[in-house]
Design a protein around this motif. Structure first.
Motif, PDB file in Angstrom:
ATOM      1  N   TYR A 107       0.824  -1.208   0.000  1.00 41.15           N
ATOM      2  CA  TYR A 107       0.000   0.000   0.000  1.00 41.15           C
ATOM      3  C   TYR A 107       0.862   1.264   0.000  1.00 41.15           C
ATOM      4  CZ  TYR A 107      -3.382  -3.497   1.513  1.00 41.15           C
ATOM      5  OH  TYR A 107      -4.161  -4.618   1.592  1.00 41.15           O
ATOM      6  N   ALA A 108       2.163   1.103  -0.257  1.00 37.27           N
ATOM      7  CA  ALA A 108       3.100   2.233  -0.181  1.00 37.27           C
ATOM      8  C   ALA A 108       3.140   2.989  -1.499  1.00 37.27           C
ATOM      9  CB  ALA A 108       4.495   1.732   0.191  1.00 37.27           C
ATOM     10  N   VAL A 138      -1.076  10.631   0.051  1.00 36.42           N
ATOM     11  CA  VAL A 138      -1.691  11.943  -0.102  1.00 36.42           C
ATOM     12  C   VAL A 138      -3.169  11.888   0.284  1.00 36.42           C
ATOM     13  CG1 VAL A 138      -2.352  13.715  -1.763  1.00 36.42           C
ATOM     14  CG2 VAL A 138      -0.050  12.745  -1.833  1.00 36.42           C
ATOM     15  N   ARG A 139      -3.878  10.867  -0.203  1.00 35.91           N
ATOM     16  CA  ARG A 139      -5.309  10.746   0.108  1.00 35.91           C
ATOM     17  C   ARG A 139      -5.532  10.517   1.597  1.00 35.91           C
ATOM     18  NH1 ARG A 139      -8.476   6.700  -3.776  1.00 35.91           N
ATOM     19  NH2 ARG A 139     -10.177   7.529  -2.470  1.00 35.91           N
ATOM     20  N   LEU A 140      -4.667   9.735   2.222  1.00 37.81           N
ATOM     21  CA  LEU A 140      -4.811   9.500   3.660  1.00 37.81           C
ATOM     22  C   LEU A 140      -4.589  10.787   4.450  1.00 37.81           C
ATOM     23  CD1 LEU A 140      -2.980   6.053   3.997  1.00 37.81           C
ATOM     24  CD2 LEU A 140      -5.432   6.480   4.270  1.00 37.81           C
ATOM     25  N   ARG A 180      -7.564  13.055   4.272  1.00 38.04           N
ATOM     26  CA  ARG A 180      -8.666  12.600   5.112  1.00 38.04           C
ATOM     27  C   ARG A 180      -8.332  12.661   6.597  1.00 38.04           C
ATOM     28  NH1 ARG A 180     -11.803   7.567   2.205  1.00 38.04           N
ATOM     29  NH2 ARG A 180     -11.868   8.425   0.093  1.00 38.04           N
ATOM     30  N   GLY A 181      -7.129  13.060   6.920  1.00 40.91           N
ATOM     31  CA  GLY A 181      -6.735  13.158   8.313  1.00 40.91           C
ATOM     32  C   GLY A 181      -6.523  11.825   8.979  1.00 40.91           C
ATOM     33  N   ILE A 182      -6.121  10.808   8.206  1.00 38.36           N
ATOM     34  CA  ILE A 182      -5.918   9.470   8.742  1.00 38.36           C
ATOM     35  C   ILE A 182      -4.426   9.250   8.976  1.00 38.36           C
ATOM     36  CG2 ILE A 182      -6.157   6.995   8.315  1.00 38.36           C
ATOM     37  CD1 ILE A 182      -8.593   7.607   6.599  1.00 38.36           C
ATOM     38  N   LYS A 183      -4.034   9.094  10.236  1.00 32.69           N
ATOM     39  CA  LYS A 183      -2.650   8.777  10.539  1.00 32.69           C
ATOM     40  C   LYS A 183      -2.356   7.354  10.056  1.00 32.69           C
ATOM     41  CE  LYS A 183      -2.530  11.723  14.659  1.00 32.69           C
ATOM     42  NZ  LYS A 183      -2.287  11.757  16.125  1.00 32.69           N
ATOM     43  N   HIS A 184      -1.170   7.155   9.507  1.00 32.76           N
ATOM     44  CA  HIS A 184      -0.860   5.846   8.948  1.00 32.76           C
ATOM     45  C   HIS A 184       0.604   5.491   9.158  1.00 32.76           C
ATOM     46  CE1 HIS A 184      -0.276   8.892   5.789  1.00 32.76           C
ATOM     47  NE2 HIS A 184       0.745   8.143   5.383  1.00 32.76           N
ATOM     48  N   VAL A 185       0.849   4.200   9.200  1.00 32.42           N
ATOM     49  CA  VAL A 185       2.200   3.649   9.286  1.00 32.42           C
ATOM     50  C   VAL A 185       2.351   2.663   8.132  1.00 32.42           C
ATOM     51  CG1 VAL A 185       3.835   2.316  10.661  1.00 32.42           C
ATOM     52  CG2 VAL A 185       2.291   3.938  11.787  1.00 32.42           C
ATOM     53  N   ILE A 186       3.049   3.094   7.092  1.00 29.95           N
ATOM     54  CA  ILE A 186       3.267   2.277   5.901  1.00 29.95           C
ATOM     55  C   ILE A 186       4.742   2.374   5.534  1.00 29.95           C
ATOM     56  CG2 ILE A 186       2.628   1.844   3.503  1.00 29.95           C
ATOM     57  CD1 ILE A 186      -0.002   3.299   4.029  1.00 29.95           C
ATOM     58  N   PRO A 187       5.483   1.281   5.509  1.00 28.05           N
ATOM     59  CA  PRO A 187       6.911   1.362   5.174  1.00 28.05           C
ATOM     60  C   PRO A 187       7.114   1.746   3.713  1.00 28.05           C
ATOM     61  CG  PRO A 187       6.212  -0.925   5.321  1.00 28.05           C
ATOM     62  CD  PRO A 187       5.052  -0.095   5.782  1.00 28.05           C
ATOM     63  N   GLU A 188       8.244   2.358   3.436  1.00 29.64           N
ATOM     64  CA  GLU A 188       8.584   2.774   2.075  1.00 29.64           C
ATOM     65  C   GLU A 188       9.257   1.620   1.334  1.00 29.64           C
ATOM     66  OE1 GLU A 188      10.299   6.898   0.194  1.00 29.64           O
ATOM     67  OE2 GLU A 188      11.473   5.925   1.765  1.00 29.64           O
ATOM     68  N   ARG A 189       8.896   1.430   0.078  1.00 27.49           N
ATOM     69  CA  ARG A 189       9.524   0.399  -0.723  1.00 27.49           C
ATOM     70  C   ARG A 189      10.944   0.799  -1.113  1.00 27.49           C
ATOM     71  NH1 ARG A 189       4.897   0.759  -3.989  1.00 27.49           N
ATOM     72  NH2 ARG A 189       6.270   1.346  -5.714  1.00 27.49           N
ATOM     73  N   GLY A 220      14.476  15.340  -3.702  1.00 29.41           N
ATOM     74  CA  GLY A 220      13.657  14.157  -3.440  1.00 29.41           C
ATOM     75  C   GLY A 220      12.791  14.265  -2.204  1.00 29.41           C
ATOM     76  N   GLY A 221      13.089  15.259  -1.373  1.00 28.62           N
ATOM     77  CA  GLY A 221      12.278  15.448  -0.179  1.00 28.62           C
ATOM     78  C   GLY A 221      12.657  14.509   0.948  1.00 28.62           C
ATOM     79  N   ARG A 222      11.957  14.652   2.056  1.00 32.16           N
ATOM     80  CA  ARG A 222      12.213  13.819   3.225  1.00 32.16           C
ATOM     81  C   ARG A 222      11.489  12.483   3.097  1.00 32.16           C
ATOM     82  NH1 ARG A 222      11.344  18.075   8.244  1.00 32.16           N
ATOM     83  NH2 ARG A 222      13.032  19.554   7.692  1.00 32.16           N
ATOM     84  N   PRO A 223      12.017  11.450   3.721  1.00 28.64           N
ATOM     85  CA  PRO A 223      11.298  10.161   3.720  1.00 28.64           C
ATOM     86  C   PRO A 223      10.031  10.264   4.559  1.00 28.64           C
ATOM     87  CG  PRO A 223      13.199  10.064   5.175  1.00 28.64           C
ATOM     88  CD  PRO A 223      13.292  11.373   4.438  1.00 28.64           C
ATOM     89  N   PRO A 224       9.009   9.489   4.225  1.00 29.44           N
ATOM     90  CA  PRO A 224       7.782   9.514   5.036  1.00 29.44           C
ATOM     91  C   PRO A 224       8.065   8.998   6.444  1.00 29.44           C
ATOM     92  CG  PRO A 224       7.716   7.703   3.460  1.00 29.44           C
ATOM     93  CD  PRO A 224       8.904   8.535   3.100  1.00 29.44           C
ATOM     94  N   SER A 225       7.374   9.551   7.404  1.00 28.90           N
ATOM     95  CA  SER A 225       7.568   9.122   8.790  1.00 28.90           C
ATOM     96  C   SER A 225       7.163   7.653   8.936  1.00 28.90           C
ATOM     97  CB  SER A 225       6.744   9.988   9.738  1.00 28.90           C
ATOM     98  OG  SER A 225       5.370   9.890   9.434  1.00 28.90           O
TER      99      SER A 225
END
Length: 286
Positions: free
Chosen positions: A196-197, A203-205, A208-217, A231-236
């Protein structure tokens, strides 16, 4: 009451939710007896014609399953038992994942393309039967709460991707709050694996204000690194929270203890979807 059948406490919860017998002079077989027959079939994976005599005619059990699938009775019961749980409220740390099940040759004759009357909305093509590496298969998409109890279940053909079903899974969650207004759908935290990464999903999450934990591929990490500062910062990523994702794996283990679900024997997607819903009901009633 025998092993795997409805307990008295479970029957008290679901009995008021079942359709009332009609006015026909014909004897209406007891609902509890019929449901126990359906549960026996789902638990053993036996053909309908091998249903034990103590459950009544197999055609009666199958017809009751088909009728209540069409009128939404099973979904109504699941929504009710989620409220009437064992006293511990829904834990809104939700984990999502998918699992592929083989389609038995008795069910593989279902249509692979085009819709069919009575099919589940989640059956994107035909009867949710597709070809993957293992042959004909169906994919189960599941959202489970923090205690590993199913909140929503959808099915697709086996080769379908996980990410496109994330938001339909979340939208299928509808837990009554006991107060006036809409049922609750939004989790406190969403946990998912690398399937789901996708950037668009994140962006959609966030919108919608949904906190999420999804590892980066790894390919996403490499692409971002190749762009340098652009490239920006890695997602938390909260590693400790991600460890809780195992609850959805345990939920799949519970569902697949029902042999009729671990291998798909039902030709119709609507019947297989209803069977998954019944298993989820029993998990909540334990």
């Amino acid at each position: 009451m025998r092993r795997g059948e409805l307990t008295d406490a479970a029957w008290l919860v679901i009995e008021p939710l079942l359709p009332r017998p009609g006015t026909s002079r014909a004897r209406w077989r007891d609902h509890r007896q019929v449901i126990n027959g359906i549960l026996w079939k789902l638990r053993t994976g036996a053909p309908w014609r091998d249903l034990l005599e103590r459950f009544g005619p197999w055609k009666t059990c199958h017809e009751r399953l088909r009728r209540w699938t069409g009128d939404g009775t099973w979904e109504k019961i699941l929504a009710s038992v989620i409220v009437h749980d064992d006293g511990q409220p829904v834990e809104w740390v939700i984990s999502v994942d998918s699992s592929v099940v083989r389609v038995h040759q008795h069910a593989a004759g279902g249509r692979k393309k085009g819709g069919s009357a009575g099919s589940s909305p989640a059956a994107l093509t035909g009867e949710a039967i597709g070809r993957s590496r293992g042959g004909w298969s169906t994919k189960i998409h599941l959202a489970a709460d923090g205690r590993g109890r199913p909140l929503s279940i959808l099915i697709t053909p086996g080769q379908a991707g996980d990410n496109p079903m994330l938001f339909p899974l979340l939208e299928a969650i509808a837990v009554p709050t006991g107060k006036p207004g809409w049922p609750r759908r939004k989790p406190d935290l969403l946990i998912a694996d690398k399937g789901y990464a996708h950037d668009s999903t994140r962006v959609r999450l966030r919108r919608r204000g949904i906190k999420h934990v999804i590892p980066e591929r790894s390919d996403q990490t490499a692409r971002r690194a190749s762009k340098g500062s652009r490239g920006g910062r890695p997602p938390s990523f909260d590693r400790d929270a991600y460890r809780q994702r195992n609850v959805v794996e345990r939920a799949f283990n519970r569902l697949k203890q029902w042999r009729d679900l671990a291998t798909r024997y039902a030709k119709r997607a609507s019947i297989y979807q209803a069977s998954l819903t019944i298993a989820a009901i029993m998990i909540w009633l334990r």
